[in-house]
Every structure is written in structure tokens, then in C-alpha cells.
Design a protein around this motif. Structure first.
Motif, mmCIF file in Angstrom:
data_model
loop_
_atom_site.group_PDB
_atom_site.id
_atom_site.type_symbol
_atom_site.label_atom_id
_atom_site.label_comp_id
_atom_site.label_asym_id
_atom_site.label_seq_id
_atom_site.Cartn_x
_atom_site.Cartn_y
_atom_site.Cartn_z
ATOM 1 N N THR A 48 0.846 -1.196 0.000
ATOM 2 C CA THR A 48 0.000 0.000 0.000
ATOM 3 C C THR A 48 0.881 1.245 0.000
ATOM 4 O OG1 THR A 48 -1.735 -1.158 1.224
ATOM 5 C CG2 THR A 48 -1.788 1.251 1.283
ATOM 6 N N SER A 49 0.580 2.168 -0.906
ATOM 7 C CA SER A 49 1.341 3.418 -0.934
ATOM 8 C C SER A 49 0.906 4.307 0.223
ATOM 9 C CB SER A 49 1.111 4.163 -2.254
ATOM 10 O OG SER A 49 -0.201 4.698 -2.293
ATOM 11 N N ARG A 50 1.734 5.226 0.554
ATOM 12 C CA ARG A 50 1.437 6.182 1.621
ATOM 13 C C ARG A 50 0.164 6.961 1.297
ATOM 14 N NH1 ARG A 50 5.943 10.310 4.157
ATOM 15 N NH2 ARG A 50 4.571 11.421 5.585
ATOM 16 N N GLU A 51 0.052 7.417 0.050
ATOM 17 C CA GLU A 51 -1.124 8.187 -0.350
ATOM 18 C C GLU A 51 -2.391 7.331 -0.318
ATOM 19 O OE1 GLU A 51 -3.301 11.318 -0.808
ATOM 20 O OE2 GLU A 51 -1.131 11.467 -0.572
ATOM 21 N N ARG A 52 -2.281 6.077 -0.741
ATOM 22 C CA ARG A 52 -3.433 5.168 -0.707
ATOM 23 C C ARG A 52 -3.878 4.968 0.742
ATOM 24 N NH1 ARG A 52 -8.029 3.658 -2.170
ATOM 25 N NH2 ARG A 52 -8.475 1.460 -2.023
ATOM 26 N N ALA A 53 -2.938 4.831 1.653
ATOM 27 C CA ALA A 53 -3.283 4.675 3.068
ATOM 28 C C ALA A 53 -4.003 5.922 3.575
ATOM 29 C CB ALA A 53 -2.030 4.397 3.902
ATOM 30 N N ARG A 54 -3.546 7.116 3.147
ATOM 31 C CA ARG A 54 -4.220 8.370 3.537
ATOM 32 C C ARG A 54 -5.667 8.372 3.031
ATOM 33 N NH1 ARG A 54 -3.327 13.442 3.657
ATOM 34 N NH2 ARG A 54 -1.890 14.037 5.265
ATOM 35 N N THR A 55 -5.843 7.967 1.791
ATOM 36 C CA THR A 55 -7.180 7.915 1.188
ATOM 37 C C THR A 55 -8.077 6.958 1.955
ATOM 38 O OG1 THR A 55 -6.265 8.453 -0.982
ATOM 39 C CG2 THR A 55 -8.438 7.406 -0.951
ATOM 40 N N GLN A 56 -7.532 5.809 2.346
ATOM 41 C CA GLN A 56 -8.314 4.839 3.112
ATOM 42 C C GLN A 56 -8.688 5.385 4.488
ATOM 43 O OE1 GLN A 56 -5.641 1.491 2.839
ATOM 44 N NE2 GLN A 56 -6.609 0.746 0.973
ATOM 45 N N ILE A 57 -7.792 6.125 5.094
ATOM 46 C CA ILE A 57 -8.101 6.734 6.394
ATOM 47 C C ILE A 57 -9.293 7.674 6.238
ATOM 48 C CG2 ILE A 57 -7.272 8.366 8.152
ATOM 49 C CD1 ILE A 57 -4.429 7.084 7.686
ATOM 50 N N TRP A 58 -9.216 8.575 5.261
ATOM 51 C CA TRP A 58 -10.311 9.531 5.063
ATOM 52 C C TRP A 58 -11.612 8.856 4.699
ATOM 53 C CZ3 TRP A 58 -11.577 13.495 7.242
ATOM 54 C CH2 TRP A 58 -10.680 14.504 7.547
ATOM 55 N N SER A 59 -11.543 7.890 3.804
ATOM 56 C CA SER A 59 -12.742 7.179 3.367
ATOM 57 C C SER A 59 -13.428 6.497 4.545
ATOM 58 C CB SER A 59 -12.361 6.156 2.298
ATOM 59 O OG SER A 59 -13.457 5.362 1.945
ATOM 60 N N ASN A 60 -12.652 5.792 5.349
ATOM 61 C CA ASN A 60 -13.229 5.102 6.506
ATOM 62 C C ASN A 60 -13.717 6.087 7.562
ATOM 63 O OD1 ASN A 60 -12.901 2.415 5.584
ATOM 64 N ND2 ASN A 60 -10.737 2.516 6.069
ATOM 65 N N ALA A 61 -12.968 7.132 7.827
ATOM 66 C CA ALA A 61 -13.386 8.132 8.825
ATOM 67 C C ALA A 61 -14.685 8.808 8.397
ATOM 68 C CB ALA A 61 -12.286 9.162 9.031
ATOM 69 N N ASP A 62 -14.807 9.116 7.125
ATOM 70 C CA ASP A 62 -16.030 9.755 6.627
ATOM 71 C C ASP A 62 -17.273 8.909 6.867
ATOM 72 O OD1 ASP A 62 -14.833 12.104 5.815
ATOM 73 O OD2 ASP A 62 -14.688 11.519 3.699
ATOM 74 N N LYS A 63 -17.132 7.593 6.783
ATOM 75 C CA LYS A 63 -18.267 6.695 7.032
ATOM 76 C C LYS A 63 -18.741 6.802 8.481
ATOM 77 C CE LYS A 63 -16.732 3.436 3.530
ATOM 78 N NZ LYS A 63 -16.130 2.106 3.307
ATOM 79 N N TYR A 64 -17.784 6.849 9.409
ATOM 80 C CA TYR A 64 -18.137 7.009 10.823
ATOM 81 C C TYR A 64 -18.807 8.362 11.056
ATOM 82 C CZ TYR A 64 -15.366 2.968 12.350
ATOM 83 O OH TYR A 64 -14.872 1.707 12.561
ATOM 84 N N LEU A 65 -18.239 9.398 10.470
ATOM 85 C CA LEU A 65 -18.780 10.742 10.673
ATOM 86 C C LEU A 65 -20.187 10.868 10.103
ATOM 87 C CD1 LEU A 65 -15.534 12.760 9.985
ATOM 88 C CD2 LEU A 65 -16.718 12.529 12.185
ATOM 89 N N ALA A 66 -20.432 10.243 8.965
ATOM 90 C CA ALA A 66 -21.766 10.294 8.372
ATOM 91 C C ALA A 66 -22.802 9.678 9.315
ATOM 92 C CB ALA A 66 -21.777 9.578 7.020
ATOM 93 N N LEU A 67 -22.452 8.575 9.936
ATOM 94 C CA LEU A 67 -23.375 7.948 10.886
ATOM 95 C C LEU A 67 -23.467 8.761 12.176
ATOM 96 C CD1 LEU A 67 -22.453 4.151 10.569
ATOM 97 C CD2 LEU A 67 -24.343 5.368 9.485
ATOM 98 N N GLY A 68 -22.323 9.135 12.722
ATOM 99 C CA GLY A 68 -22.287 9.834 14.004
ATOM 100 C C GLY A 68 -23.037 11.151 13.996
ATOM 101 N N ARG A 69 -22.993 11.858 12.878
ATOM 102 C CA ARG A 69 -23.675 13.157 12.786
ATOM 103 C C ARG A 69 -25.185 13.025 12.709
ATOM 104 N NH1 ARG A 69 -19.029 15.123 8.808
ATOM 105 N NH2 ARG A 69 -17.684 16.121 10.358
ATOM 106 N N GLN A 70 -25.668 11.831 12.436
ATOM 107 C CA GLN A 70 -27.111 11.606 12.359
ATOM 108 C C GLN A 70 -27.723 11.199 13.699
ATOM 109 O OE1 GLN A 70 -28.363 9.023 9.069
ATOM 110 N NE2 GLN A 70 -26.347 9.341 8.159
#
Length: 180
Positions: free
Chosen positions: A17-39
Motif C-alpha cells: 500500500t502506498s502512503r497516499e493510498r493509506a491516507r485515502t483509506q483513512i479519510w474514506s473510513n473516517a467519513d463513514k463514521y462521521l456520516a453515521l455519528g452526525r445523524q
């Protein structure tokens, strides 16, 4: 044998996994939690839900509210941040050597709605710190309690992977809290 294969598979995945790909995965996964948590209302987010046994969710982690799950991530995110930064500097992370991964990452029941913002801040803080670091691969290594020795790059990959591992749990807790 299966344990060895899982460890090897995760380590191999992180190595590829590239460093940038890992960053993208962090954001993608975090966004899923935030979408649920904000509701979630404060009451629903604090409602403890028991999830079935699942990979990556220890027995003491099966009875959490959504906010407790976010608090767990805030704790783990902070630990990974400390480890990555220290390894890049060639140092031993302070305080981590005494940490019990079965106990010290468990949230208290006092987790409230402020955890949505604290979780987002922990992700932003980590990514801002990580972005300013030089090369992550080939640093000193620090053992992960399950997967063995990780350099800073593998710990960086672990950040997003940890979010991914607990997301099935997060969806079940969310559904149980809102009555889906």
C-alpha cells in the motif's frame, strides 16, 4: 497456521500500500463514521448495543454505544500518532511500552456526543502530523500486539485498517441505536 497467514497477509497488504493510498483509506473510513455519528441524537449515540462475535472485536468490545466506539478510535488514533511520529524521529514512543492493548484502549461509559468532533479532530490531527513527516518506510519498528513488527509506514496503514475493521461493528451499533 491461520494466525500466521492472517499476520502475513496484513503485513503484505501494508507493504504493497502506498502512503497516499493509506491516507485515502483513512479519510474514506473516517467519513463513514462521521456520516453515521452526525445523524445520531445524544440518546441514540449513547445507547449501548450488543453486537455478535466478529473478527477484530474482542469480547470486552461487544457492548458499546456508537460514542464509545468513537472514543475507542480517538484513543487508538492518538497512540498510532505517537508511534508514527516517534519512529520517524528514530525514538521510542513514550508511554506506549506500558500500554495494555486489551485494557487501555477501552472507552468509559461517559462517552457523549462530543466524541463525533473529537474523532474528526483525531483524524485531522494525525493526517496533518503525518503529512509533515519525511519517508515512513524503513524506520525503526515497534510491535503491533497482533501483527508483529511495524515500521512507521505499516503503522500509518494500520490507522485506516483499524477503522475498517470496526466499521461492521459501527453499522450494527448504529442500527441498534436508531432501531433499524
Amino acid at each position: 497456521m491461520i494466525e500466521f497467514m492472517v499476520r502475513s497477509g496484513v503485513r503484505g497488504k501494508f507493504a504493497a500500500t502506498s502512503r497516499e493510498r493509506a491516507r485515502t483509506q483513512i479519510w474514506s473510513n473516517a467519513d463513514k463514521y462521521l456520516a453515521l455519528g452526525r445523524q445520531l441524537s445524544p440518546e441514540a449515540g449513547s445507547r449501548v448495543v450488543t453486537v455478535p462475535k466478529m473478527t477484530g472485536v474482542d469480547e470486552e468490545m461487544r457492548n458499546w454505544s456508537f460514542f464509545m466506539l468513537l472514543k475507542h478510535h480517538v484513543i487508538v488514533n492518538g497512540v498510532i500518532c505517537q508511534i508514527v511520529e516517534a519512529l520517524v524521529r528514530g525514538e521510542e514512543p513514550k508511554g506506549v511500552e506500558r500500554m495494555d492493548p486489551r485494557r487501555d484502549v477501552l472507552p468509559g461509559s461517559d462517552a457523549g456526543e462530543e466524541l463525533v468532533q473529537r474523532f474528526e479532530d483525531s483524524v485531522n490531527d494525525y493526517l496533518a502530523m503525518e503529512k509533515g513527516l519525511p519517508v515512513l518506510r524503513g524506520t525503526k519498528e515497534r510491535p503491533h500486539p497482533v501483527f508483529g513488527l511495524f515500521d512507521a509506514h505499516k503503522w500509518h496503514c494500520m490507522f485506516g485498517f483499524h477503522l475498517f475493521v470496526h466499521f461492521k461493528q459501527a453499522k450494527l451499533v448504529y442500527s441498534g441505536a436508531v432501531g433499524d
